[in-house]
Design an enzyme around this catalytic site. Structure first.
Site, PDB file in Angstrom:
ATOM      1  N   GLU A 256      -4.104   0.236  -1.944  1.00  0.00           N
ATOM      2  CA  GLU A 256      -2.950  -0.919  -2.372  1.00  0.00           C
ATOM      3  C   GLU A 256      -2.964  -0.474  -3.709  1.00  0.00           C
ATOM      4  O   GLU A 256      -3.357   0.323  -4.194  1.00  0.00           O
ATOM      5  CB  GLU A 256      -3.835  -2.131  -2.321  1.00  0.00           C
TER       6      GLU A 256
ATOM      7  N   ASP B 132       1.053  -1.279  -0.271  1.00  0.00           N
ATOM      8  CA  ASP B 132      -0.191   0.243  -0.139  1.00  0.00           C
ATOM      9  C   ASP B 132       1.164   1.624   0.001  1.00  0.00           C
ATOM     10  O   ASP B 132       1.930   1.114   0.757  1.00  0.00           O
ATOM     11  CB  ASP B 132      -1.405  -0.008   1.334  1.00  0.00           C
TER      12      ASP B 132
ATOM     13  N   TYR C  66      -7.711 -14.292   4.541  1.00  0.00           N
ATOM     14  CA  TYR C  66      -6.389 -13.760   5.400  1.00  0.00           C
ATOM     15  C   TYR C  66      -6.383 -12.995   6.257  1.00  0.00           C
ATOM     16  O   TYR C  66      -5.451 -12.912   7.453  1.00  0.00           O
ATOM     17  CB  TYR C  66      -6.309 -12.398   4.362  1.00  0.00           C
TER      18      TYR C  66
ATOM     19  N   ASN D 244     -18.360  11.176   3.082  1.00  0.00           N
ATOM     20  CA  ASN D 244     -17.932  12.691   2.321  1.00  0.00           C
ATOM     21  C   ASN D 244     -18.525  13.618   3.667  1.00  0.00           C
ATOM     22  O   ASN D 244     -18.861  13.637   4.340  1.00  0.00           O
ATOM     23  CB  ASN D 244     -18.837  13.337   1.545  1.00  0.00           C
TER      24      ASN D 244
ATOM     25  N   HIS E 153     -17.344   8.641  -0.376  1.00  0.00           N
ATOM     26  CA  HIS E 153     -16.349   8.496  -1.116  1.00  0.00           C
ATOM     27  C   HIS E 153     -15.304   7.895  -0.827  1.00  0.00           C
ATOM     28  O   HIS E 153     -14.286   7.951  -1.407  1.00  0.00           O
ATOM     29  CB  HIS E 153     -16.231   9.428  -2.447  1.00  0.00           C
TER      30      HIS E 153
ATOM     31  N   CYS F 201      -8.836   4.801   1.235  1.00  0.00           N
ATOM     32  CA  CYS F 201      -9.253   4.965   2.681  1.00  0.00           C
ATOM     33  C   CYS F 201      -8.410   5.541   3.283  1.00  0.00           C
ATOM     34  O   CYS F 201      -7.176   5.667   3.402  1.00  0.00           O
ATOM     35  CB  CYS F 201      -8.937   3.193   3.259  1.00  0.00           C
TER      36      CYS F 201
END
Length: 228
Positions: free
Chosen positions: A191, A39, A96, A107, A153, A64
């Site tokens: 990522e 990341d 995982y 938002n 978002h 994120c």
């Protein structure tokens, strides 16, 4: 671990902390037996529109904002999976990990659509301010609701209470580094994906990217060892 390898790890860890304190990004590969992903991670307070553009163009994953458990608790931010009353939320098994860190997608209320680089950068920096105030006891769930709307978002992630003692995802790795750097309880993670295969960007390619850009690169094991 040899003396040379130890010094290289210490140097990389120190560079990463210095980068965070300067508001610059670092790259973190978690663990080969976990997600096996790298990341790009930013301190949330420093994210500008150009940084959001880098994340969507150079990384390509989900942008994120991760906040500490203490900040999330003060703002009453739940784990999203526990709030969804739908059959699809049942038996949410991950290959995982034991659970997802996803909290609310939000938002900032003064954004327009919320998806533009400017809008997402504004939401992220305001989330950083909110997290700082929340851990100081100066910001609560009502304040959060006045400033942010959901759905939105920017996906929030809630860190584990004991960070790396409890869970070793990018959420906790980034927040642990932020804590060690003394920069506040909020980071942005995204990522890195491979344009050709559509899979996670190979670690060697992520390292090459970091070297080209002059960004520090760390792996999860070295972070755990350095913070032990």
């Amino acid at each position: 671990m040899t003396v040379t390898t130890t010094k290289q790890t210490d140097d990389a860890f120190g560079r990463a902390l210095a980068a965070f304190r300067a508001g610059d990004p670092i790259l973190v590969h978690d663990f080969d037996d976990r997600e096996g992903e790298t990341d790009i991670i930013y301190p949330a307070h420093s994210v500008a529109a150009a940084d959001v553009a880098r994340l969507r163009n150079d990384a390509g994953g989900l942008v994120c904002a991760a906040v500490s458990d203490a900040a999330a608790e003060a703002m009453n931010l739940p784990f999203l999976g526990s709030e969804i009353d739908h059959p699809a939320a049942a038996d949410h098994e991950l290959a995982y990990d034991d659970r997802s860190s996803f909290s609310l997608p939000v938002n900032y209320r003064e954004t327009f659509t919320g998806i533009t680089d400017d809008d997402r950068a504004l939401t992220i920096t305001k989330l950083s301010e909110a997290a700082d105030a929340a851990v100081d006891g100066e910001y609560d769930a009502d304040d959060f609701a006045a400033d942010f709307r959901t759905p939105g978002h920017v996906t929030l992630l809630r860190g584990a209470p004991g960070l790396l003692d409890d869970r070793r995802g990018h959420t906790e790795l980034g927040l642990a580094l932020a804590d060690e750097a003394g920069i506040g309880p909020a980071v942005v993670v995204c990522e890195m994906l491979d344009d050709e295969s559509g899979a996670a960007l190979p670690t060697a390619a992520a390292r090459e990217y970091a070297e080209r850009r002059g960004f520090p690169f760390l792996d999860g094991d070295s972070i755990v060892d350095s913070l032990a």
